[in-house]
Design a protein around this motif. Structure first.
Motif, PDB file in Angstrom:
ATOM      1  N   GLN A  37       0.663  -1.280  -0.012  1.00  0.00           N
ATOM      2  CA  GLN A  37      -0.106   0.097   0.291  1.00  0.00           C
ATOM      3  C   GLN A  37       0.749   1.358  -0.017  1.00  0.00           C
ATOM      4  O   GLN A  37       0.542   2.445  -0.496  1.00  0.00           O
ATOM      5  N   ALA A  38       2.172   1.229   0.523  1.00  0.00           N
ATOM      6  CA  ALA A  38       2.933   2.271   0.463  1.00  0.00           C
ATOM      7  C   ALA A  38       3.098   2.610  -0.957  1.00  0.00           C
ATOM      8  O   ALA A  38       3.666   3.978  -1.094  1.00  0.00           O
ATOM      9  N   LEU A  39       3.274   1.887  -2.006  1.00  0.00           N
ATOM     10  CA  LEU A  39       3.644   2.182  -3.252  1.00  0.00           C
ATOM     11  C   LEU A  39       2.421   2.790  -3.962  1.00  0.00           C
ATOM     12  O   LEU A  39       2.878   3.436  -4.918  1.00  0.00           O
ATOM     13  N   ARG A  40       1.291   2.884  -3.543  1.00  0.00           N
ATOM     14  CA  ARG A  40       0.260   3.547  -4.209  1.00  0.00           C
ATOM     15  C   ARG A  40      -0.214   4.877  -4.193  1.00  0.00           C
ATOM     16  O   ARG A  40      -0.902   5.705  -4.673  1.00  0.00           O
ATOM     17  N   GLY A  41       0.870   5.644  -3.303  1.00  0.00           N
ATOM     18  CA  GLY A  41       0.666   6.915  -2.919  1.00  0.00           C
ATOM     19  C   GLY A  41       0.508   8.216  -3.874  1.00  0.00           C
ATOM     20  O   GLY A  41      -0.087   9.169  -4.192  1.00  0.00           O
ATOM     21  N   GLY A  42       1.697   8.099  -4.970  1.00  0.00           N
ATOM     22  CA  GLY A  42       1.913   8.870  -5.983  1.00  0.00           C
ATOM     23  C   GLY A  42       1.107   8.719  -7.421  1.00  0.00           C
ATOM     24  O   GLY A  42       1.150   9.216  -8.048  1.00  0.00           O
ATOM     25  N   SER A  43       0.223   7.723  -7.160  1.00  0.00           N
ATOM     26  CA  SER A  43      -0.286   7.286  -8.581  1.00  0.00           C
ATOM     27  C   SER A  43      -1.570   8.446  -8.926  1.00  0.00           C
ATOM     28  O   SER A  43      -1.854   8.508 -10.311  1.00  0.00           O
ATOM     29  N   ASN A  44      -1.976   9.038  -8.089  1.00  0.00           N
ATOM     30  CA  ASN A  44      -3.054  10.303  -8.493  1.00  0.00           C
ATOM     31  C   ASN A  44      -2.466  11.304  -9.450  1.00  0.00           C
ATOM     32  O   ASN A  44      -3.120  11.687 -10.132  1.00  0.00           O
ATOM     33  N   ILE A  45      -1.194  11.550  -8.985  1.00  0.00           N
ATOM     34  CA  ILE A  45      -0.536  12.666  -9.897  1.00  0.00           C
ATOM     35  C   ILE A  45      -0.586  12.358 -11.328  1.00  0.00           C
ATOM     36  O   ILE A  45      -0.417  12.846 -12.356  1.00  0.00           O
ATOM     37  N   ILE A  46       0.051  10.853 -11.184  1.00  0.00           N
ATOM     38  CA  ILE A  46       0.473  10.310 -12.543  1.00  0.00           C
ATOM     39  C   ILE A  46      -0.746  10.280 -13.661  1.00  0.00           C
ATOM     40  O   ILE A  46      -0.865  10.503 -14.523  1.00  0.00           O
ATOM     41  N   ILE A  47      -1.926   9.782 -12.820  1.00  0.00           N
ATOM     42  CA  ILE A  47      -3.106   9.983 -13.597  1.00  0.00           C
ATOM     43  C   ILE A  47      -3.676  10.896 -13.823  1.00  0.00           C
ATOM     44  O   ILE A  47      -4.241  11.122 -15.116  1.00  0.00           O
ATOM     45  N   ALA A  48      -3.709  12.100 -13.218  1.00  0.00           N
ATOM     46  CA  ALA A  48      -3.955  13.444 -13.497  1.00  0.00           C
ATOM     47  C   ALA A  48      -2.938  13.896 -14.737  1.00  0.00           C
ATOM     48  O   ALA A  48      -3.586  14.475 -15.521  1.00  0.00           O
ATOM     49  N   LEU A  49      -1.585  13.918 -14.635  1.00  0.00           N
ATOM     50  CA  LEU A  49      -1.218  14.143 -15.807  1.00  0.00           C
ATOM     51  C   LEU A  49      -1.326  13.434 -17.311  1.00  0.00           C
ATOM     52  O   LEU A  49      -1.433  14.226 -18.196  1.00  0.00           O
ATOM     53  N   LEU A  50      -1.697  12.295 -17.115  1.00  0.00           N
ATOM     54  CA  LEU A  50      -2.002  11.321 -18.402  1.00  0.00           C
ATOM     55  C   LEU A  50      -3.437  11.830 -18.755  1.00  0.00           C
ATOM     56  O   LEU A  50      -3.536  11.996 -20.006  1.00  0.00           O
ATOM     57  N   ALA A  51      -4.302  12.269 -17.743  1.00  0.00           N
ATOM     58  CA  ALA A  51      -5.532  12.679 -18.166  1.00  0.00           C
ATOM     59  C   ALA A  51      -5.543  14.027 -18.862  1.00  0.00           C
ATOM     60  O   ALA A  51      -6.074  14.301 -20.042  1.00  0.00           O
ATOM     61  N   ILE A  52      -4.600  15.015 -18.574  1.00  0.00           N
ATOM     62  CA  ILE A  52      -4.320  16.362 -19.234  1.00  0.00           C
ATOM     63  C   ILE A  52      -3.791  15.907 -20.565  1.00  0.00           C
ATOM     64  O   ILE A  52      -3.973  16.673 -21.544  1.00  0.00           O
ATOM     65  N   ALA A  53      -2.789  15.060 -20.761  1.00  0.00           N
ATOM     66  CA  ALA A  53      -2.110  14.937 -21.821  1.00  0.00           C
ATOM     67  C   ALA A  53      -3.218  14.368 -22.841  1.00  0.00           C
ATOM     68  O   ALA A  53      -3.132  14.626 -24.210  1.00  0.00           O
ATOM     69  N   ALA A  54      -4.016  13.582 -22.487  1.00  0.00           N
ATOM     70  CA  ALA A  54      -5.054  12.753 -23.450  1.00  0.00           C
ATOM     71  C   ALA A  54      -6.047  13.978 -23.800  1.00  0.00           C
ATOM     72  O   ALA A  54      -6.430  13.980 -24.968  1.00  0.00           O
ATOM     73  N   VAL A  55      -6.376  14.949 -22.860  1.00  0.00           N
ATOM     74  CA  VAL A  55      -7.217  15.965 -23.226  1.00  0.00           C
ATOM     75  C   VAL A  55      -6.685  16.866 -24.332  1.00  0.00           C
ATOM     76  O   VAL A  55      -7.297  17.001 -25.229  1.00  0.00           O
ATOM     77  N   VAL A  56      -5.328  17.347 -24.169  1.00  0.00           N
ATOM     78  CA  VAL A  56      -4.811  18.311 -25.141  1.00  0.00           C
ATOM     79  C   VAL A  56      -4.647  17.507 -26.220  1.00  0.00           C
ATOM     80  O   VAL A  56      -4.615  18.272 -27.212  1.00  0.00           O
ATOM     81  N   ALA A  57      -4.085  16.153 -26.437  1.00  0.00           N
ATOM     82  CA  ALA A  57      -3.753  15.465 -27.538  1.00  0.00           C
ATOM     83  C   ALA A  57      -5.197  15.519 -28.222  1.00  0.00           C
ATOM     84  O   ALA A  57      -5.252  15.546 -29.690  1.00  0.00           O
TER      85      ALA A  57
END
Length: 70
Positions: A37-57
């Motif tokens: 569970q300690a490894l899952r902490g930063g996944s929200n930022i990665i998902i947000a950046l991927l969503a922004i990249a998908a919207v812009v693309a």
């Protein structure tokens, strides 16, 4: 047309980033975790950046100004 595209992309990025920034501004302390569970902490930022990249693309692909026929 390019300024319209840039403005649209900026607005889309702002709409996606606003909830992430509001969530990060909270003064909540994290509960202690152990194991995987300690490894899952930063996944929200990665998902947000991927969503922004998908919207812009998507905006760039939709707003292509080149004609399809000569």
């Amino acid at each position: 047309m390019k300024t319209h595209l840039i403005a649209l992309a900026t607005a889309a990025a702002a709409m996606v980033a606003a909830p992430v920034a509001a969530n990060a501004a909270g003064n909540r302390s994290a509960a202690p975790v152990d194991g995987e569970q300690a490894l899952r902490g930063g996944s929200n930022i990665i998902i947000a950046l991927l969503a922004i990249a998908a919207v812009v693309a998507g905006i760039i692909l939709i707003a292509d100004d080149e004609p399809t026929s000569p």
